[in-house]
Design a protein around this motif. Sequence first.
Motif, PDB file in Angstrom:
ATOM      1  N   TYR A 184      16.122  27.553 -14.037  1.00 61.47           N
ATOM      2  CA  TYR A 184      15.166  26.723 -13.304  1.00 61.47           C
ATOM      3  C   TYR A 184      14.412  25.849 -14.290  1.00 61.47           C
ATOM      4  O   TYR A 184      13.751  26.343 -15.201  1.00 61.47           O
ATOM      5  N   GLY A 185      14.513  24.534 -14.129  1.00 61.55           N
ATOM      6  CA  GLY A 185      13.927  23.607 -15.087  1.00 61.55           C
ATOM      7  C   GLY A 185      12.577  23.056 -14.718  1.00 61.55           C
ATOM      8  O   GLY A 185      12.005  22.266 -15.473  1.00 61.55           O
ATOM      9  N   GLY A 186      12.035  23.456 -13.536  1.00 61.00           N
ATOM     10  CA  GLY A 186      10.744  22.919 -13.123  1.00 61.00           C
ATOM     11  C   GLY A 186      10.830  21.452 -12.729  1.00 61.00           C
ATOM     12  O   GLY A 186      11.899  20.935 -12.397  1.00 61.00           O
ATOM     13  N   TRP A 187       9.685  20.784 -12.772  1.00 63.95           N
ATOM     14  CA  TRP A 187       9.651  19.383 -12.352  1.00 63.95           C
ATOM     15  C   TRP A 187      10.350  18.492 -13.358  1.00 63.95           C
ATOM     16  O   TRP A 187      10.203  18.656 -14.571  1.00 63.95           O
ATOM     17  N   LEU A 188      11.132  17.548 -12.842  1.00 67.47           N
ATOM     18  CA  LEU A 188      11.796  16.564 -13.682  1.00 67.47           C
ATOM     19  C   LEU A 188      11.398  15.176 -13.206  1.00 67.47           C
ATOM     20  O   LEU A 188      11.590  14.849 -12.037  1.00 67.47           O
ATOM     21  N   PHE A 205       0.857  -1.183   0.000  1.00 71.34           N
ATOM     22  CA  PHE A 205       0.000   0.000   0.000  1.00 71.34           C
ATOM     23  C   PHE A 205       0.895   1.235   0.000  1.00 71.34           C
ATOM     24  O   PHE A 205       1.567   1.527   0.992  1.00 71.34           O
ATOM     25  N   TYR A 206       0.933   1.933  -1.153  1.00 70.61           N
ATOM     26  CA  TYR A 206       1.770   3.118  -1.327  1.00 70.61           C
ATOM     27  C   TYR A 206       0.874   4.342  -1.501  1.00 70.61           C
ATOM     28  O   TYR A 206      -0.310   4.219  -1.825  1.00 70.61           O
ATOM     29  N   HIS A 207       1.487   5.533  -1.311  1.00 71.66           N
ATOM     30  CA  HIS A 207       0.749   6.727  -1.724  1.00 71.66           C
ATOM     31  C   HIS A 207       0.644   6.727  -3.248  1.00 71.66           C
ATOM     32  O   HIS A 207      -0.405   6.989  -3.823  1.00 71.66           O
ATOM     33  N   SER A 208       1.769   6.449  -3.919  1.00 73.63           N
ATOM     34  CA  SER A 208       1.743   6.291  -5.370  1.00 73.63           C
ATOM     35  C   SER A 208       3.030   5.610  -5.813  1.00 73.63           C
ATOM     36  O   SER A 208       4.104   5.883  -5.279  1.00 73.63           O
ATOM     37  N   ILE A 209       2.885   4.728  -6.778  1.00 75.57           N
ATOM     38  CA  ILE A 209       4.061   4.186  -7.457  1.00 75.57           C
ATOM     39  C   ILE A 209       4.176   4.799  -8.848  1.00 75.57           C
ATOM     40  O   ILE A 209       5.243   4.817  -9.445  1.00 75.57           O
ATOM     41  N   LEU A 210       3.081   5.351  -9.352  1.00 81.83           N
ATOM     42  CA  LEU A 210       3.077   5.926 -10.694  1.00 81.83           C
ATOM     43  C   LEU A 210       3.680   7.325 -10.729  1.00 81.83           C
ATOM     44  O   LEU A 210       4.259   7.731 -11.731  1.00 81.83           O
ATOM     45  N   SER A 211       3.543   8.068  -9.645  1.00 81.13           N
ATOM     46  CA  SER A 211       3.972   9.467  -9.645  1.00 81.13           C
ATOM     47  C   SER A 211       5.059   9.723  -8.611  1.00 81.13           C
ATOM     48  O   SER A 211       4.951   9.309  -7.459  1.00 81.13           O
ATOM     49  N   ASP A 212       6.122  10.445  -9.044  1.00 89.98           N
ATOM     50  CA  ASP A 212       7.131  10.906  -8.085  1.00 89.98           C
ATOM     51  C   ASP A 212       7.094  12.435  -7.964  1.00 89.98           C
ATOM     52  O   ASP A 212       8.064  13.046  -7.530  1.00 89.98           O
ATOM     53  N   TRP A 213       5.973  13.026  -8.339  1.00 86.33           N
ATOM     54  CA  TRP A 213       5.822  14.476  -8.189  1.00 86.33           C
ATOM     55  C   TRP A 213       5.818  14.814  -6.690  1.00 86.33           C
ATOM     56  O   TRP A 213       4.869  14.482  -5.977  1.00 86.33           O
ATOM     57  N   ASN A 214       6.893  15.463  -6.217  1.00 82.08           N
ATOM     58  CA  ASN A 214       7.046  15.799  -4.801  1.00 82.08           C
ATOM     59  C   ASN A 214       6.872  14.560  -3.912  1.00 82.08           C
ATOM     60  O   ASN A 214       6.421  14.646  -2.786  1.00 82.08           O
ATOM     61  N   HIS A 215       7.228  13.426  -4.440  1.00 80.78           N
ATOM     62  CA  HIS A 215       7.025  12.156  -3.739  1.00 80.78           C
ATOM     63  C   HIS A 215       8.267  11.298  -3.959  1.00 80.78           C
ATOM     64  O   HIS A 215       8.260  10.331  -4.702  1.00 80.78           O
ATOM     65  N   GLY A 216       9.355  11.698  -3.293  1.00 75.26           N
ATOM     66  CA  GLY A 216      10.628  11.044  -3.500  1.00 75.26           C
ATOM     67  C   GLY A 216      10.653   9.586  -3.115  1.00 75.26           C
ATOM     68  O   GLY A 216      11.499   8.823  -3.603  1.00 75.26           O
ATOM     69  N   ILE A 275      18.978  18.535  -8.331  1.00 73.42           N
ATOM     70  CA  ILE A 275      17.611  18.040  -8.471  1.00 73.42           C
ATOM     71  C   ILE A 275      17.014  17.882  -7.082  1.00 73.42           C
ATOM     72  O   ILE A 275      17.474  17.057  -6.278  1.00 73.42           O
ATOM     73  N   GLY A 276      16.019  18.692  -6.781  1.00 68.31           N
ATOM     74  CA  GLY A 276      15.403  18.633  -5.464  1.00 68.31           C
ATOM     75  C   GLY A 276      14.294  19.655  -5.344  1.00 68.31           C
ATOM     76  O   GLY A 276      14.301  20.686  -6.022  1.00 68.31           O
ATOM     77  N   ASN A 277      13.350  19.386  -4.476  1.00 70.50           N
ATOM     78  CA  ASN A 277      12.220  20.291  -4.276  1.00 70.50           C
ATOM     79  C   ASN A 277      12.558  21.327  -3.216  1.00 70.50           C
ATOM     80  O   ASN A 277      13.319  21.062  -2.294  1.00 70.50           O
ATOM     81  N   TRP A 278      11.946  22.503  -3.365  1.00 69.63           N
ATOM     82  CA  TRP A 278      12.187  23.559  -2.366  1.00 69.63           C
ATOM     83  C   TRP A 278      11.511  23.147  -1.066  1.00 69.63           C
ATOM     84  O   TRP A 278      12.167  22.828  -0.087  1.00 69.63           O
ATOM     85  N   GLY A 279      10.195  23.152  -1.075  1.00 74.21           N
ATOM     86  CA  GLY A 279       9.388  22.503  -0.052  1.00 74.21           C
ATOM     87  C   GLY A 279       9.486  22.968   1.386  1.00 74.21           C
ATOM     88  O   GLY A 279      10.494  22.757   2.046  1.00 74.21           O
ATOM     89  N   VAL A 313      10.053  21.038  -7.679  1.00 76.44           N
ATOM     90  CA  VAL A 313       8.738  21.661  -7.573  1.00 76.44           C
ATOM     91  C   VAL A 313       8.611  22.409  -6.258  1.00 76.44           C
ATOM     92  O   VAL A 313       9.479  22.345  -5.398  1.00 76.44           O
ATOM     93  N   ARG A 314       7.514  23.124  -6.153  1.00 71.64           N
ATOM     94  CA  ARG A 314       7.173  23.899  -4.955  1.00 71.64           C
ATOM     95  C   ARG A 314       8.208  24.992  -4.674  1.00 71.64           C
ATOM     96  O   ARG A 314       8.555  25.265  -3.527  1.00 71.64           O
ATOM     97  N   TYR A 315       8.675  25.629  -5.741  1.00 70.03           N
ATOM     98  CA  TYR A 315       9.581  26.775  -5.604  1.00 70.03           C
ATOM     99  C   TYR A 315       8.733  28.046  -5.551  1.00 70.03           C
ATOM    100  O   TYR A 315       8.115  28.426  -6.555  1.00 70.03           O
ATOM    101  N   PRO A 316       8.690  28.734  -4.406  1.00 70.44           N
ATOM    102  CA  PRO A 316       7.903  29.972  -4.316  1.00 70.44           C
ATOM    103  C   PRO A 316       8.558  31.081  -5.135  1.00 70.44           C
ATOM    104  O   PRO A 316       9.687  30.938  -5.630  1.00 70.44           O
ATOM    105  N   GLU A 317       7.846  32.183  -5.248  1.00 69.54           N
ATOM    106  CA  GLU A 317       8.335  33.282  -6.072  1.00 69.54           C
ATOM    107  C   GLU A 317       9.700  33.779  -5.613  1.00 69.54           C
ATOM    108  O   GLU A 317      10.585  34.060  -6.434  1.00 69.54           O
ATOM    109  N   HIS A 318       9.904  33.878  -4.301  1.00 72.17           N
ATOM    110  CA  HIS A 318      11.185  34.400  -3.814  1.00 72.17           C
ATOM    111  C   HIS A 318      12.332  33.453  -4.167  1.00 72.17           C
ATOM    112  O   HIS A 318      13.470  33.885  -4.396  1.00 72.17           O
ATOM    113  N   ALA A 319      12.049  32.156  -4.222  1.00 66.85           N
ATOM    114  CA  ALA A 319      13.083  31.187  -4.582  1.00 66.85           C
ATOM    115  C   ALA A 319      13.447  31.311  -6.065  1.00 66.85           C
ATOM    116  O   ALA A 319      14.635  31.314  -6.426  1.00 66.85           O
TER     117      ALA A 319
END
Length: 380
Positions: free
Chosen positions: A240-244, A6-17, A191-195, A223-229
């Motif tokens: 800044y390349g966004g989500w990879l 039982f996972y949160h997701s195996i299909l998506s690694d969006w902010n889900h390392g 490669i890493g999220n701000w978060g 992902v989750r890079y605020p404006e100041h970042a």
Amino acid sequence: MHIVLFYHSILSDWNHGNAHFLRGIVRELEERGHRVQVYEPEKGWSLQNLVEGSSKDKLDELQEYYPGISTSFYTLESIDLDAVLRDADLVLVHEWNEHELVKRIGEHRANGGKYKLLFHDTHHRAVTERESMAKYDLTHYDGVLAFGQKIRDLYLQEGWAQKAWTWHEAADISVFYPHEKKEYEGDLVWIGNWGDEERTAELHEFLINPVKELGLKAKIYGVRYPEHARKALAEAGIEYGGWLPNYKAPEEFAKYKVTVHVPRRPYVEALPGIPTIRPFEAMACGIPLISSPWNDAENLFTPGEDFLVARSGDEMKQQLQSILNNPAKAKGVAAHGLETIRSRHTCAHRVNELEKVCGELGIAESKIYLTPKEKILHEE
């Protein structure tokens, strides 16, 4: 074994390392002949963000890197645990699951379930959100797999579990391996999220400022890079390349000369010995790694040889220059880290450890190991 996860997701690694490691574990289990079924919640937040924010069908692309990867969607209202767990030998429930689901699976185990049941914790919330983690009802679980000794000890000290094992994350070397370096596109990639503002000061000190002051050509994904970042990156001349998608990381590592690791503050201050998944994967891809300080309390690596350590922003600049200006040193650090990963920290090593836990829980060896020969190979 018939294993249900039982996972949160195996299909998506969006902010889900955690998906990186969990995918590798599923692949390794299946390659050893185990029957694996994954369940994830319908409309989980990671998958929803992936689908809504992607310009192309990343789920089709995922199949190119993980052929045959699949999952079953459920809702708490409709899931039939009798049907799902009927023939299971081992059930793993990851901590990114609803409290209600965790409790209901435990109750199912207590009401005649023949399987062994483990809770899998791969986050710092046991320390930073202790009240929430304490609400998970693990009464009927056989134990906990914790991704660091500190977390394992906490479960036992708090009485949340009667048994617990340390089970670190690791690299899936079927995806994370050195790619041919044809021509570098820049000096540094990260490669890493701000978060959650858990390492804002550290990212400035150990990543953004050194790149700016050295005038390096750098690119950052996440992902989750605020404006100041994003503004700070632009001012430092960092693209800044966004989500990879994480399975694309090895291809990006091959385009740059160095990467860095900047652990989040909870891991540095309260959870020594837990490096998280990113350095495992970087070293597996054969790129020189420089890390801001963290205490390798469990002796997973050899700091200074597998990767370089920078204790301040000034030291980070010095270490970056030492790698960028000395190809022989860069090659040596990368090779040492790669060898350590391959010899100790792959998903195959972690499945070996899981199989030993299964033996301790009393699962028959004939189910854990397909043949005596394979058992010997797995223990080597």
